[in-house]
Motif scaffolding. Sequence first.
Motif, PDB file in Angstrom:
ATOM      1  N   ALA A 173      51.523 -68.887  12.624  1.00 49.90           N
ATOM      2  CA  ALA A 173      51.378 -68.351  13.982  1.00 49.90           C
ATOM      3  C   ALA A 173      49.914 -68.032  14.280  1.00 49.90           C
ATOM      4  CB  ALA A 173      52.234 -67.092  14.132  1.00 49.90           C
ATOM      5  N   SER A 175      47.349 -69.609  13.114  1.00 50.54           N
ATOM      6  CA  SER A 175      46.688 -70.892  13.369  1.00 50.54           C
ATOM      7  C   SER A 175      46.946 -71.360  14.795  1.00 50.54           C
ATOM      8  CB  SER A 175      47.183 -71.940  12.362  1.00 50.54           C
ATOM      9  OG  SER A 175      46.896 -71.551  11.037  1.00 50.54           O
ATOM     10  N   LEU A 176      48.182 -71.215  15.253  1.00 48.22           N
ATOM     11  CA  LEU A 176      48.498 -71.580  16.633  1.00 48.22           C
ATOM     12  C   LEU A 176      47.721 -70.704  17.616  1.00 48.22           C
ATOM     13  CD1 LEU A 176      52.376 -72.082  16.414  1.00 48.22           C
ATOM     14  CD2 LEU A 176      50.630 -73.854  16.638  1.00 48.22           C
ATOM     15  N   ILE A 179      44.165 -72.006  17.817  1.00 48.27           N
ATOM     16  CA  ILE A 179      44.108 -73.277  18.551  1.00 48.27           C
ATOM     17  C   ILE A 179      44.250 -73.038  20.044  1.00 48.27           C
ATOM     18  CG2 ILE A 179      45.311 -75.469  18.934  1.00 48.27           C
ATOM     19  CD1 ILE A 179      46.071 -75.390  15.934  1.00 48.27           C
ATOM     20  N   GLY A 180      45.220 -72.217  20.432  1.00 49.53           N
ATOM     21  CA  GLY A 180      45.426 -71.934  21.855  1.00 49.53           C
ATOM     22  C   GLY A 180      44.229 -71.259  22.495  1.00 49.53           C
ATOM     23  N   ILE A 217      50.535 -73.139  23.656  1.00 51.82           N
ATOM     24  CA  ILE A 217      50.339 -72.937  22.211  1.00 51.82           C
ATOM     25  C   ILE A 217      50.134 -71.462  21.903  1.00 51.82           C
ATOM     26  CG2 ILE A 217      48.800 -73.430  20.275  1.00 51.82           C
ATOM     27  CD1 ILE A 217      48.277 -76.169  21.579  1.00 51.82           C
ATOM     28  N   THR A 220      53.417 -69.754  22.131  1.00 50.00           N
ATOM     29  CA  THR A 220      54.268 -70.026  20.970  1.00 50.00           C
ATOM     30  C   THR A 220      53.947 -69.090  19.813  1.00 50.00           C
ATOM     31  OG1 THR A 220      54.439 -72.361  21.609  1.00 50.00           O
ATOM     32  CG2 THR A 220      54.999 -71.804  19.334  1.00 50.00           C
ATOM     33  N   ALA A 221      52.648 -68.825  19.622  1.00 49.06           N
ATOM     34  CA  ALA A 221      52.253 -67.904  18.549  1.00 49.06           C
ATOM     35  C   ALA A 221      52.878 -66.539  18.744  1.00 49.06           C
ATOM     36  CB  ALA A 221      50.725 -67.792  18.501  1.00 49.06           C
TER      37      ALA A 221
END
Length: 549
Positions: A173, A175-176, A179-180, A217, A220-221
């Motif tokens: 999570a 990492s997401l 990225i987001g 993204i 989602t985390a």
Amino acid sequence: MNWQDHLIIAPILLPLVTAALLLLYDERRRVLKSAISIVATFMLFVVAIMLVNMANTPDDRVIPYLLGNWPAPYAIVLVLDRFSAMMVLLTSILGLAALCFSLARWHKVGSHFHTLFQLLLMGLNGAFLTGDLFNLFVFFEVLLAASYGLVLHGTGATRVKAGLHYIAINLAASSLFLIGVSMIYGVTGTLNMADLAQRIPEVPAEDLMFLQAGGAILGTAFLVKAGAWPLNFWLPTTYTAAAAPVAALFAIMSKVGIYVLLRLSLLFFGELTPRTAGFGDAALFYIGLATIAFGLIGVLASQALGRIAGYSVLVSSGTLLAAIGTGNVAVTGSALFYMVSSTLTISAFFLLIELVERGQDAAANVLAVTIEAYGDEEEEEEDEVGTVLPATLAILGACFAVSAILLIGLPPFSGFVAKISLLSALFNPAGMGTDTPISAASWVYVALIILSGVAALIAMSRSGIRTFWASMEGNVPRVLVIELVPVAALLFLCLALTIQAAPVMRYLDATAQALHRPHNYIDHVLDAKRSAGFEPMISTTPAAKGDAQ
């Protein structure tokens, strides 16, 4: 800026300084470390009350705090408003209750419990108060790092296995999250939340897809953190395996995801951004419905009290996610009341479970040998903790009954008020006295809320009968007053929410109104003035030098 405005940073600095101070003492100084930790947590509770009073003004006061005294959006900004103040207060209440409970024995079964506990409080408070995405990530990692240690606190293969799963899913999570945030920064060139809300409407059409992908993204985390289906397989097992005071504080960790999703969805994809208004609302609504359904099935299927509590967290998260997805200000206000009530209830229930199960099977509840710091060994048995208080089973039974009533949503406690308020908002989306048709999706939402209460009724009745009426062992648990008081206090707060429902709902309705109309938040943050006499140490532009002069 007066001295009270500097209190905004206290919920972060106080646990940070306390954690650093506790590291100076070894694990044999338990009494001293416990005293320092409990005093600091009580001070945090007092500060949180003061912050709520500061934010609760007729003009919806928003107070930005510029760290380093740089102007927004370049400064690291902390922002106090009704919503963040409420979450800091809720965190301090749960922290104080969980810490008091841990002093009976749990703080002794592993190293650095108090330090990790304070760092978790720091991370939670920072996540609620921060005004930019980068520092949200920083505080998110601080609270996760502390939670990794706390979820493994104690011994046992089950706890280690659940803890390793918890660590793995939260690293994914994180990492997401990164990225987001990177995608959003690449499109907009800023990470300050208020500045983002202003820049998003100006994003070129060809970059809009990247912005929405970054938002998805990032969302989602936080759906992982909130325990949304199908990303929630780890939560019931982890919360059940964790030590009782840790699980009680973890009850608010799932609300970090809810907080961020609500805050950012209305800032970035609300009425200020016509091209992206309502982005993700439908997805959040249906994910919320699926999470409620999954949670209530889990509640019905669970035989262990710990798993009932874990799946109740999912029901709570699903209810709140679906409320966010409606995009309705009345539903948001009711959902905030439900969030406060359900968080207090589930936290109290996690503490109560440890006391109730202590007497069910004394042989199974022997505390394993723990290796203390510096090679000291202690072997503690569960039946040596506390004393048999008069009418212990009656007290525990009464607390269990109140917890059941709250989870089910029956009167006279706050669970009933929360659900009735939520159903009323769903049946009257445009306000009382209007003739607005109710959508089929809203009917499904209402049905799931009612069914979740029925599932809790069946599960809690079954467990209560097995625990208090048909116990084969007949063991009376040995408990300390310091273990009963936090449970009773949290349940009493739920009763107080019912008695004071009108002023609490006024506060939460005003919070919802401010969240759905974020102009005030944006203007106060971006127009924040630097404090005279506290200039940045380095001025890199002519304009900055002129301001310094």
